[in-house]
Design a protein around this motif. Structure first.
Motif, PDB file in Angstrom:
ATOM      1  N   ILE A 109       0.934  -1.313  -0.055  1.00 41.88           N
ATOM      2  CA  ILE A 109       0.102  -0.053   0.044  1.00 41.88           C
ATOM      3  C   ILE A 109       0.895   1.053   0.033  1.00 41.88           C
ATOM      4  N   GLY A 110       0.711   1.972  -0.974  1.00 44.45           N
ATOM      5  CA  GLY A 110       1.664   3.175  -1.070  1.00 44.45           C
ATOM      6  C   GLY A 110       0.557   4.500  -1.026  1.00 44.45           C
ATOM      7  N   PHE A 111       1.170   5.613  -0.625  1.00 47.83           N
ATOM      8  CA  PHE A 111       0.404   6.785  -0.565  1.00 47.83           C
ATOM      9  C   PHE A 111       1.780   8.036  -0.767  1.00 47.83           C
ATOM     10  N   GLY A 112       1.641   8.570  -2.094  1.00 47.04           N
ATOM     11  CA  GLY A 112       2.586   9.431  -2.447  1.00 47.04           C
ATOM     12  C   GLY A 112       2.468  10.778  -2.321  1.00 47.04           C
ATOM     13  N   GLY A 113       3.280  11.680  -2.940  1.00 44.71           N
ATOM     14  CA  GLY A 113       3.211  13.086  -3.026  1.00 44.71           C
ATOM     15  C   GLY A 113       1.630  13.479  -3.994  1.00 44.71           C
ATOM     16  N   ASP A 114       1.632  12.682  -4.842  1.00 49.75           N
ATOM     17  CA  ASP A 114       0.382  13.213  -6.053  1.00 49.75           C
ATOM     18  C   ASP A 114      -0.744  13.196  -5.060  1.00 49.75           C
TER      19      ASP A 114
END
Length: 155
Positions: free
Chosen positions: A118-123
């Protein structure tokens, strides 16, 4: 969106114009995907963009209403609300897209070699901030419209 389509249709030439999808490249690239993985990955990469296209449509409608001088009308509030909701959906779809893509690419691996990420990025964070701004503007337009209507009743 055009770059993603280019990536899926012409993966060999895409490296000259942009960055590849790292999740797919880490698992062998497009050439190593089975047809199920290819179609699933293809659909998953376009889901977040559909929410962005929806937001852009309502942004276009909002600008036409604003250019017509309809600043405090209900349609402007609705456009801002739709933009906000679609950006929230974009964040959810983008996080879900990345997670499901890794699951899809490793589902044929033997047990113990499958992945879940699971990833949460700057975008995603930027889209969340923009969604909150759009929600705030929608609320401000509603309050301004209520005050305008109240003043019109007094006069």
């Amino acid at each position: 969106m055009i770059a993603q389509l280019w990536y899926w249709l012409f993966p060999d030439t895409f490296y000259y114009i942009g960055l590849p999808n790292t999740a797919i490249e880490e698992h062998g690239g497009i050439a190593s995907l089975s047809s199920t993985e290819w179609w699933g990955s293809f659909i998953l990469t376009f889901l977040p963009n559909s929410a962005i296209l929806y937001a852009l449509y309502y942004l276009y409608r909002l600008t036409t209403f604003l250019s017509a001088g309809q600043w405090f009308e209900e349609v402007c509030e609705q456009c801002c609300s739709h933009i906000s909701k679609s950006l929230f959906v974009y964040v959810v779809l983008n996080i879900t897209h990345a997670t499901l893509l890794v699951v899809l690419l490793t589902m044929d691996n033997p047990p113990g070699k499958r992945e879940f990420a699971i990833g949460f990025g700057g975008d995603d964070l930027m889209a969340l901030v923009l969604a909150l701004f759009a929600l705030t503007i929608a609320h401000m337009v509603r309050l301004a419209r209520q005050q305008r209507d109240e003043l019109n009743e007094i006069i």
